[in-house]
Design a protein around this motif. Structure first.
Motif, short mmCIF file in Angstrom:
data_model
loop_
_atom_site.label_atom_id
_atom_site.label_comp_id
_atom_site.label_asym_id
_atom_site.label_seq_id
_atom_site.Cartn_x
_atom_site.Cartn_y
_atom_site.Cartn_z
N ILE A 233 0.84 -1.20 0.00
CA ILE A 233 0.00 0.00 0.00
C ILE A 233 0.88 1.25 0.00
CG2 ILE A 233 -1.77 1.30 1.25
CD1 ILE A 233 -2.75 -1.39 2.40
N LEU A 234 1.99 1.21 0.73
CA LEU A 234 2.93 2.33 0.73
C LEU A 234 3.49 2.56 -0.67
CD1 LEU A 234 4.63 4.48 2.17
CD2 LEU A 234 6.27 2.66 2.75
N THR A 235 3.82 1.47 -1.37
CA THR A 235 4.31 1.60 -2.74
C THR A 235 3.25 2.22 -3.64
OG1 THR A 235 5.85 -0.27 -2.54
CG2 THR A 235 5.11 0.29 -4.75
N ASP A 236 2.00 1.80 -3.47
CA ASP A 236 0.91 2.37 -4.25
C ASP A 236 0.79 3.87 -3.99
OD1 ASP A 236 -1.38 2.92 -5.68
OD2 ASP A 236 -2.67 1.50 -4.60
N LEU A 237 0.85 4.26 -2.71
CA LEU A 237 0.76 5.68 -2.39
C LEU A 237 1.93 6.45 -3.01
CD1 LEU A 237 -0.16 7.27 1.01
CD2 LEU A 237 1.83 8.08 -0.23
N ALA A 238 3.15 5.87 -2.92
CA ALA A 238 4.34 6.54 -3.44
C ALA A 238 4.33 6.61 -4.97
CB ALA A 238 5.59 5.82 -2.95
N SER A 239 3.52 5.75 -5.61
CA SER A 239 3.40 5.84 -7.07
C SER A 239 2.50 6.99 -7.50
CB SER A 239 2.85 4.52 -7.63
OG SER A 239 1.47 4.38 -7.35
N ARG A 240 1.73 7.52 -6.55
CA ARG A 240 0.80 8.61 -6.83
C ARG A 240 1.39 9.97 -6.49
NH1 ARG A 240 -4.61 6.09 -6.83
NH2 ARG A 240 -4.36 3.87 -6.35
N ILE A 241 2.21 10.01 -5.41
CA ILE A 241 2.82 11.28 -4.98
C ILE A 241 4.02 10.95 -4.10
CG2 ILE A 241 1.41 11.51 -2.89
CD1 ILE A 241 1.34 14.54 -3.44
N SER A 242 5.00 11.82 -4.10
CA SER A 242 6.16 11.63 -3.24
C SER A 242 5.80 12.07 -1.82
CB SER A 242 7.34 12.47 -3.75
OG SER A 242 8.43 12.38 -2.86
N PRO A 243 5.70 11.12 -0.88
CA PRO A 243 5.30 11.53 0.48
C PRO A 243 6.38 12.39 1.13
CG PRO A 243 5.94 9.21 0.43
CD PRO A 243 5.91 9.67 -0.99
N PRO A 244 6.00 13.51 1.76
CA PRO A 244 7.00 14.37 2.40
C PRO A 244 7.79 13.68 3.50
CG PRO A 244 4.90 15.52 2.16
CD PRO A 244 4.65 14.08 1.83
N GLY A 245 7.18 12.70 4.15
CA GLY A 245 7.86 11.95 5.20
C GLY A 245 7.19 10.61 5.39
#
Length: 434
Positions: A233-245
């Motif tokens: 799920i983290l990879t999916d989120l990171a594919s959508r936007i670069s998380p600030p932290g």
């Protein structure tokens, strides 16, 4: 939004290990465990090295029917200023219910409970967040929580609820991908759909944590390794936007430092994997909507009645409100009682020592008929009082030690330990028995 990098939840048990870990850009600390005037030396050293420290609150209850308590807001603001933090975070949850709005006793959950995704709950939450934003010296971010149960009659998905919340208030979001996994297992909610509905550029940072599954229910324990589905799920989120932290949470059952470092490595890999296929989200933070002139008081009262009925069923054994899954409520009630026993054991570590193996069953029996109303320290004293008054302590040594423990802590100030005062106290007890 400030780039935070990779971080870990700071806890006293792993303070030395965190200081030595390579690649730690920032840490998060439970706000209620901090004393602004007496910061832990480890936190001081981290701050001196330029490591960002973010206070993470757990007791405001922004999703509750009442307006945020001014004293709790002041305490959170003081911690942010003491740490020089760029933001503070809290939860989209309710933690207490009852009181004046329902003309019923105040009840404490001792845990984060989900708010219904309804228009009433959203209106109340938006107003509570605006009150908090006005009282805090730095930006606020709020976290989606894990849940064992669902509210009947919900009107929005999690993505829609969070989107509207961010759009109406300008609040930042702390997205916990472990909680998205928990809600997938427990409530059948698709994490990808939740991510697709989020206002991605409102994300302040991301939590990652472990848990375990038992009898088809996922428990967000923060005491187990991060599982592969959470990293996906983290990879999916990171594919959508670069998380600030991105931050690893671990609250107990701490492994060796090397194991924590390997988990942090897996988190970095998951983010990098997602970054290779990233397409930035189209959402842009809008100016917060001006508060409506329409009173939220009717919505607050409706929400108060609903939350009080649910919490009373969970901690006081009252009937299950219509529409709720009775089995899931039973699981949640047992989880709340178990957590309550665990936290009281930490707040008052002498009790498990005095009572030995009998502590946990005795506390769980007490919890069935005595809802928490005033925090864990008062709960520990009330538990001891009930044991002493109930006459069920057959062992005279245990009874004596528990009585001494209770007397030391139940007065307005600690009892003096000076020999002369202790002798006078003992003499008075002997005379009173004659």
């Amino acid at each position: 939004m400030e780039r935070l990098g990779t971080g870990i939840g700071w806890r006293p048990e792993i303070a030395d290990a965190v200081e030595r870990m390579p690649g730690i850009d920032w840490v998060e600390v439970v706000a209620e465990n901090l004393c602004p005037g007496h910061l832990h030396e480890s936190l001081r050293r981290l701050r001196e090295r330029g490591v960002t420290v973010v206070p993470h609150g757990v007791s405001l209850g922004l999703g509750g029917a009442d307006r945020p308590d001014a004293g709790r807001l002041l305490a959170l603001a003081e911690r942010a200023e003491a740490l020089g933090s760029p933001l503070v975070t809290e939860h989209i949850a309710f933690v207490r219910a009852g009181g004046p709005l329902t003309a019923s006793p105040r009840l404490e959950a001792g845990h984060l409970l989900p708010v219904p995704r309804t228009r009433d709950a959203l209106d109340v939450l938006c107003e509570n967040i605006r009150i908090a934003q006005d009282a805090l010296p730095v930006p606020l971010a709020v976290e989606n929580i894990a849940a064992l149960l669902s509210w009947p009659g919900e009107e929005m998905t999690e993505g829609q609820f969070l989107y509207d919340l961010a759009d109406r208030t300008g609040v930042r979001l702390l997205i916990d991908v472990a909680n998205l996994h928990t809600n997938h297992v427990n409530r059948g909610e698709d994490p990808a759909e939740a991510l697709a509905g989020l206002p991605l550029e409102a994300i302040a940072y991301v939590h990652v944590a472990g848990g375990f599954e038992r009898d088809g229910v996922w428990h967000d324990s923060h005491a187990h390794p991060v599982p592969r589905p959470v990293l996906d799920i983290l990879t999916d989120l990171a594919s959508r936007i670069s998380p600030p932290g991105v931050l690893l949470e671990r609250d107990e059952n701490f492994p060796e430092p090397g194991e924590l470092e390997r988990e942090l490595g897996s988190i970095r890999e998951a983010v990098e994997k997602g970054g290779g296929a990233r397409a930035d989200g189209a959402w842009r933070a809008a100016a917060p909507v001006e508060p409506s002139s329409v009173s939220t008081d009717p919505a607050r009262q409706r929400l108060a009645l609903a939350q009080t009925a649910l919490l009373s069923a969970l901690v006081a054994g009252t009937p299950v409100p219509e529409g709720f899954d009775r089995v899931r409520l039973g699981v949640q009630a047992r989880a709340l009682a178990g957590k309550r026993a665990d936290v009281v054991a930490k707040v008052a570590p002498e009790l498990p020592v005095i009572l030995g193996a009998g502590y946990r069953p005795a506390f769980l029996a007490y919890a069935q008929g005595a809802p928490m109303t005033d925090g864990y320290r008062r709960d520990a004293l009330s538990f001891a009082e009930q044991l002493l008054l109930g006459g069920k302590l057959a062992d005279s040594r245990v009874r004596r030690e528990l009585r001494e423990w209770w007397l030391e802590r139940s007065g307005p100030v600690p009892r003096s330990r000076r020999p002369g005062v202790r002798f006078a106290r003992a003499t008075r007890r002997v005379l009173l028995r004659r």
